[in-house]
Design a protein around this motif. Structure first.
Motif, PDB file in Angstrom:
ATOM      1  N   ASN A 146       1.441 -14.794 -29.202  1.00  0.00           N
ATOM      2  CA  ASN A 146       0.925 -14.711 -30.633  1.00  0.00           C
ATOM      3  C   ASN A 146       1.897 -13.725 -31.553  1.00  0.00           C
ATOM      4  OD1 ASN A 146      -0.283 -15.403 -32.958  1.00  0.00           O
ATOM      5  ND2 ASN A 146      -2.063 -14.290 -32.568  1.00  0.00           N
ATOM      6  N   VAL A 147       2.783 -14.290 -32.309  1.00  0.00           N
ATOM      7  CA  VAL A 147       3.595 -13.339 -33.087  1.00  0.00           C
ATOM      8  C   VAL A 147       3.347 -13.718 -34.713  1.00  0.00           C
ATOM      9  CG1 VAL A 147       5.868 -12.626 -33.946  1.00  0.00           C
ATOM     10  CG2 VAL A 147       5.141 -13.023 -31.334  1.00  0.00           C
ATOM     11  N   ASP A 148       3.146 -12.730 -35.665  1.00  0.00           N
ATOM     12  CA  ASP A 148       3.090 -13.084 -36.947  1.00  0.00           C
ATOM     13  C   ASP A 148       4.233 -12.486 -37.825  1.00  0.00           C
ATOM     14  OD1 ASP A 148      -0.049 -13.566 -36.838  1.00  0.00           O
ATOM     15  OD2 ASP A 148      -0.016 -11.359 -36.187  1.00  0.00           O
ATOM     16  N   LEU A 149       5.035 -11.511 -37.269  1.00  0.00           N
ATOM     17  CA  LEU A 149       6.044 -10.978 -38.019  1.00  0.00           C
ATOM     18  C   LEU A 149       7.288 -10.605 -37.103  1.00  0.00           C
ATOM     19  CD1 LEU A 149       6.895  -9.664 -40.824  1.00  0.00           C
ATOM     20  CD2 LEU A 149       6.254  -7.634 -40.220  1.00  0.00           C
ATOM     21  N   LEU A 150       8.386 -11.149 -37.530  1.00  0.00           N
ATOM     22  CA  LEU A 150       9.677 -11.050 -36.717  1.00  0.00           C
ATOM     23  C   LEU A 150      10.594 -10.217 -37.412  1.00  0.00           C
ATOM     24  CD1 LEU A 150      10.756 -12.650 -34.183  1.00  0.00           C
ATOM     25  CD2 LEU A 150      12.054 -14.001 -35.737  1.00  0.00           C
ATOM     26  N   PHE A 151      10.919  -8.967 -36.690  1.00  0.00           N
ATOM     27  CA  PHE A 151      12.029  -8.358 -37.372  1.00  0.00           C
ATOM     28  C   PHE A 151      13.346  -8.629 -36.618  1.00  0.00           C
ATOM     29  CE2 PHE A 151       8.335  -5.585 -38.133  1.00  0.00           C
ATOM     30  CZ  PHE A 151       8.744  -5.164 -39.408  1.00  0.00           C
ATOM     31  N   VAL A 152      14.347  -9.341 -37.090  1.00  0.00           N
ATOM     32  CA  VAL A 152      15.618  -9.941 -36.505  1.00  0.00           C
ATOM     33  C   VAL A 152      17.002  -9.491 -36.924  1.00  0.00           C
ATOM     34  CG1 VAL A 152      15.206 -11.972 -38.215  1.00  0.00           C
ATOM     35  CG2 VAL A 152      16.439 -12.191 -35.791  1.00  0.00           C
ATOM     36  N   ASP A 153      17.660  -9.241 -36.101  1.00  0.00           N
ATOM     37  CA  ASP A 153      19.040  -8.646 -36.542  1.00  0.00           C
ATOM     38  C   ASP A 153      19.838  -9.836 -36.756  1.00  0.00           C
ATOM     39  OD1 ASP A 153      21.409  -7.206 -36.646  1.00  0.00           O
ATOM     40  OD2 ASP A 153      21.900  -7.376 -34.439  1.00  0.00           O
ATOM     41  N   ILE A 154      20.694  -9.911 -37.707  1.00  0.00           N
ATOM     42  CA  ILE A 154      21.637 -10.916 -38.284  1.00  0.00           C
ATOM     43  C   ILE A 154      22.598 -11.234 -36.925  1.00  0.00           C
ATOM     44  CG2 ILE A 154      23.434 -11.636 -39.786  1.00  0.00           C
ATOM     45  CD1 ILE A 154      21.781 -10.800 -42.121  1.00  0.00           C
ATOM     46  N   SER A 155      23.605  -9.962 -36.710  1.00  0.00           N
ATOM     47  CA  SER A 155      24.581 -10.305 -35.983  1.00  0.00           C
ATOM     48  C   SER A 155      24.288 -10.077 -34.401  1.00  0.00           C
ATOM     49  CB  SER A 155      25.681  -9.430 -36.332  1.00  0.00           C
ATOM     50  OG  SER A 155      25.935  -9.530 -37.696  1.00  0.00           O
ATOM     51  N   MET A 156      24.081 -11.270 -33.699  1.00  0.00           N
ATOM     52  CA  MET A 156      23.931 -11.241 -32.268  1.00  0.00           C
ATOM     53  C   MET A 156      24.518 -12.090 -31.609  1.00  0.00           C
ATOM     54  SD  MET A 156      19.702 -10.936 -32.198  1.00  0.00           S
ATOM     55  CE  MET A 156      19.418 -12.334 -32.858  1.00  0.00           C
ATOM     56  N   PRO A 157      25.181 -11.726 -30.425  1.00  0.00           N
ATOM     57  CA  PRO A 157      26.188 -12.951 -29.640  1.00  0.00           C
ATOM     58  C   PRO A 157      25.222 -13.992 -29.127  1.00  0.00           C
ATOM     59  CG  PRO A 157      25.733 -10.710 -28.169  1.00  0.00           C
ATOM     60  CD  PRO A 157      25.001 -10.670 -29.753  1.00  0.00           C
ATOM     61  N   GLY A 158      25.830 -15.389 -29.167  1.00  0.00           N
ATOM     62  CA  GLY A 158      25.123 -16.313 -28.454  1.00  0.00           C
ATOM     63  C   GLY A 158      24.334 -16.998 -29.754  1.00  0.00           C
ATOM     64  N   HIS A 170      17.607 -16.486 -27.625  1.00  0.00           N
ATOM     65  CA  HIS A 170      16.880 -17.304 -26.665  1.00  0.00           C
ATOM     66  C   HIS A 170      15.817 -16.657 -26.226  1.00  0.00           C
ATOM     67  CE1 HIS A 170      20.149 -20.216 -27.146  1.00  0.00           C
ATOM     68  NE2 HIS A 170      21.093 -19.286 -26.732  1.00  0.00           N
ATOM     69  N   THR A 171      15.933 -15.195 -25.732  1.00  0.00           N
ATOM     70  CA  THR A 171      14.585 -14.577 -25.120  1.00  0.00           C
ATOM     71  C   THR A 171      13.614 -14.608 -26.178  1.00  0.00           C
ATOM     72  OG1 THR A 171      16.332 -13.263 -23.964  1.00  0.00           O
ATOM     73  CG2 THR A 171      14.196 -12.328 -23.919  1.00  0.00           C
ATOM     74  N   ALA A 172      13.836 -14.475 -27.671  1.00  0.00           N
ATOM     75  CA  ALA A 172      12.935 -14.308 -28.603  1.00  0.00           C
ATOM     76  C   ALA A 172      12.152 -15.767 -28.488  1.00  0.00           C
ATOM     77  CB  ALA A 172      13.804 -14.307 -29.927  1.00  0.00           C
ATOM     78  N   LEU A 173      12.737 -16.825 -28.565  1.00  0.00           N
ATOM     79  CA  LEU A 173      12.290 -18.289 -28.544  1.00  0.00           C
ATOM     80  C   LEU A 173      11.385 -18.331 -27.450  1.00  0.00           C
ATOM     81  CD1 LEU A 173      15.108 -20.437 -29.657  1.00  0.00           C
ATOM     82  CD2 LEU A 173      12.913 -19.821 -30.980  1.00  0.00           C
ATOM     83  N   ALA A 174      11.745 -17.722 -26.208  1.00  0.00           N
ATOM     84  CA  ALA A 174      10.813 -17.791 -24.796  1.00  0.00           C
ATOM     85  C   ALA A 174       9.755 -17.097 -25.070  1.00  0.00           C
ATOM     86  CB  ALA A 174      11.504 -17.403 -23.591  1.00  0.00           C
ATOM     87  N   LEU A 175       9.730 -15.838 -25.696  1.00  0.00           N
ATOM     88  CA  LEU A 175       8.567 -14.922 -26.092  1.00  0.00           C
ATOM     89  C   LEU A 175       7.664 -15.690 -26.781  1.00  0.00           C
ATOM     90  CD1 LEU A 175      10.113 -11.369 -25.992  1.00  0.00           C
ATOM     91  CD2 LEU A 175       8.440 -12.300 -24.372  1.00  0.00           C
ATOM     92  N   MET A 182      -5.044  -7.012 -36.987  1.00  0.00           N
ATOM     93  CA  MET A 182      -3.610  -6.280 -36.510  1.00  0.00           C
ATOM     94  C   MET A 182      -2.453  -7.278 -36.650  1.00  0.00           C
ATOM     95  SD  MET A 182      -2.297  -3.593 -35.425  1.00  0.00           S
ATOM     96  CE  MET A 182      -3.664  -2.627 -34.596  1.00  0.00           C
ATOM     97  N   ILE A 183      -1.384  -7.028 -37.321  1.00  0.00           N
ATOM     98  CA  ILE A 183      -0.104  -8.031 -37.272  1.00  0.00           C
ATOM     99  C   ILE A 183       0.874  -7.749 -36.080  1.00  0.00           C
ATOM    100  CG2 ILE A 183       1.748  -8.479 -38.650  1.00  0.00           C
ATOM    101  CD1 ILE A 183       0.316  -7.023 -41.178  1.00  0.00           C
ATOM    102  N   ASN A 184       0.882  -9.004 -35.471  1.00  0.00           N
ATOM    103  CA  ASN A 184       1.679  -8.880 -34.042  1.00  0.00           C
ATOM    104  C   ASN A 184       3.156  -8.897 -34.428  1.00  0.00           C
ATOM    105  OD1 ASN A 184      -0.524  -8.564 -32.735  1.00  0.00           O
ATOM    106  ND2 ASN A 184      -0.797 -10.860 -32.091  1.00  0.00           N
ATOM    107  N   ALA A 185       3.915  -8.062 -33.907  1.00  0.00           N
ATOM    108  CA  ALA A 185       5.426  -8.165 -34.413  1.00  0.00           C
ATOM    109  C   ALA A 185       6.142  -8.313 -33.594  1.00  0.00           C
ATOM    110  CB  ALA A 185       5.688  -6.727 -35.278  1.00  0.00           C
TER     111      ALA A 185
END
Length: 468
Positions: free
Chosen positions: A48-60, A38-43, A1-4
């Motif tokens: 254990n994460v294999d795949l990251l779906f990430v938005d480009i335009s975020m504040p901070g 910042h929340t993502a880095l803390a998580l 299973m791929i953790n996202a």
């Protein structure tokens, strides 16, 4: 299973994306979602994460900045970019940072999600096979360059390094020149002064135990704090990374340092350290014991200095030439402590000149911090005066006397600073920006904004896009 993990600042977008399809049919499960980098880095630090779906335009922290850090700290994690943009430049930058694919959010729907995910899974499979067959490369040594300036001066670095041996970027403020020509730790002093004024170079010894990827991740985690809070002498062969990797307490200390930032920020906002020796010692001891991330500490202290520059209008400034911020960004805790001490001396002189008590000035500074935090709400002098334990009339009199600016003018400036931030970091409409900062009429907001900045909000945003 791929953790996202899904990272997007819009809650409705996150909910819609997760509920769009049966992800288990693609052998994917979402182990979390994050509203910002910042929340993502803390998580990522505890999941254990294999795949990251990430938005480009975020504040901070933008999605690109998050991907840079993830690529360094967790090289095994693959990223898929979520974007509203279909321009070549965005796609090129995403691929440069190691994204395996990108999804245009406005084009994704239930009809094409299967085609999209099949393509992504195929690419993920290729990447995994390549990772298995690729030999592990050990760390061969390097010269690291670290800076605490913001924005960073990349030109000084690239112009000052040895010709033909361009450094690689680990983060915006940490660069690495592999297998450097600099033979000893003393050799870094031969680098041009124009480089060393902005960057701290440090020789790193080779390691037979650490892979290149593990060494880079360790450098990002430990080097800024090691340099900032006072390093021990560097051996002629360079700084050895192995002891840091073997130090089991290192990770927990870094985690505790991250947690300490909020407590230190709160203590700084209490303002008692400016006028009471006991509180000043407690603050210094706490910072030295917890060693918060240097960038966070500089950000907090810079925030105070910027607020006082914006919201104080002292007639004596012309004679005294008060400068709340040093001309060069501090490169060590010793310099930050000296900077805070100078702030203390300046405010104490002002207090004596105006014959105000310490208690009153602390209340006024606390009031300013409270005003900034809740500027977008329905604030008035009664609410703020009550918050700091003063009568409305006495608060109004003392506030104008101490800052040189009326309560109403300060609050208006704070609202407009928040508006500038929203115009710079989001694509909210002028009406939405106006509403968020507490203006009922967007036309009135536009007039006030132009009086303050010289531009209408739409013009101000166009200038941002031109700068970008």
């Amino acid at each position: 299973m791929i953790n996202a993990l899904l990272v997007d600042d819009e809650k409705l977008v996150r909910k819609g994306f997760i509920s769009m399809t049966d992800w288990s049919s693609y052998d994917i499960r979402f182990v979390g979602e994050a509203k910002d980098g910042h929340t993502a880095l803390a998580l990522l630090g505890k999941t254990n994460v294999d795949l990251l779906f990430v938005d480009i335009s975020m504040p901070g922290m933008t999605g690109f900045e998050l991907m840079e850090q993830v690529r360094t700290l967790y090289p095994q994690i693959k990223s898929v970019v979520l974007t509203c943009h279909h321009e070549f430049d965005y796609v090129q930058e995403a691929l440069r940072l190691g994204a395996i694919d990108y999804i245009v959010k406005t084009l994704l729907n239930r009809g094409n999600v299967d085609e999209t995910m099949t393509r992504i899974l195929k690419r993920l499979s290729w990447e995994s096979r390549e990772a298995v067959v690729s030999p592990v490369r050990t760390f061969q040594g390097a010269t690291a360059f670290c800076t605490f300036e913001h924005p960073v001066n990349k030109e000084a670095l690239l112009a000052g390094v040895t010709a033909g041996r361009k450094p690689i970027m680990l983060t915006d403020s940490i660069w690495l020149q592999p297998a450097s020509d600099i033979e000893t730790a003393d050799g870094v002093m031969k680098l041009p002064l124009s480089l060393r004024e902005h960057w701290q170079p440090i020789k790193l010894a080779p390691s037979a135990k650490l892979s290149q990827a593990d060494a880079e991740a360790l450098i990002v985690r430990m080097l800024p704090g090691w340099l900032f809070y006072g390093a021990s002498p560097i051996p002629q062969t360079g700084l050895h990374l192995d002891p840091f990797a073997e130090d089991a307490a290192q990770a927990s200390r870094i985690a505790e340092a991250d947690k300490s930032v909020q407590a230190i920020e709160l203590e700084l906002e209490q303002m008692k350290w400016l006028f009471y020796g006991k509180e000043w010692k407690q603050l210094v001891d706490k910072i030295e014991a917890t060693q918060p991330p240097p960038a966070s500490l500089i950000r907090i202290t810079s925030g105070l200095a910027e607020d006082w520059s914006l919201y104080f209008d002292w007639e004596s400034d012309a004679e005294r030439k008060t400068k709340w911020k040093p001309e060069q960004s501090p490169q060590s805790w010793k310099q930050v402590r000296s900077w805070l001490s100078e702030m203390m001396a300046t405010l104490q002189r002002r207090m004596v000149e105006l014959t105000l008590s310490r208690e009153v000035v602390v209340c006024l500074l606390q009031a300013m911090a409270y005003m900034k935090r809740y500027a977008a709400s329905d604030l008035n002098q009664n609410v703020v005066a009550k918050q700091v334990g003063m009568s409305r009339s006495y608060f109004s009199q003392c506030y104008k006397k101490f800052t040189g600016v009326s309560f109403g003018d300060t609050l208006r400036m704070m609202k407009l600073e928040q508006a500038k931030e929203l115009l710079n970091t989001t694509d909210l409409s002028v009406y939405e920006v106006s509403s968020r900062i507490g203006f009922e009429d967007d036309k009135h907001f536009s007039r006030v904004f132009r009086e303050r900045t010289g531009y209408y909000p739409t013009e101000y945003r166009m200038r941002r896009d031109e700068r970008s």
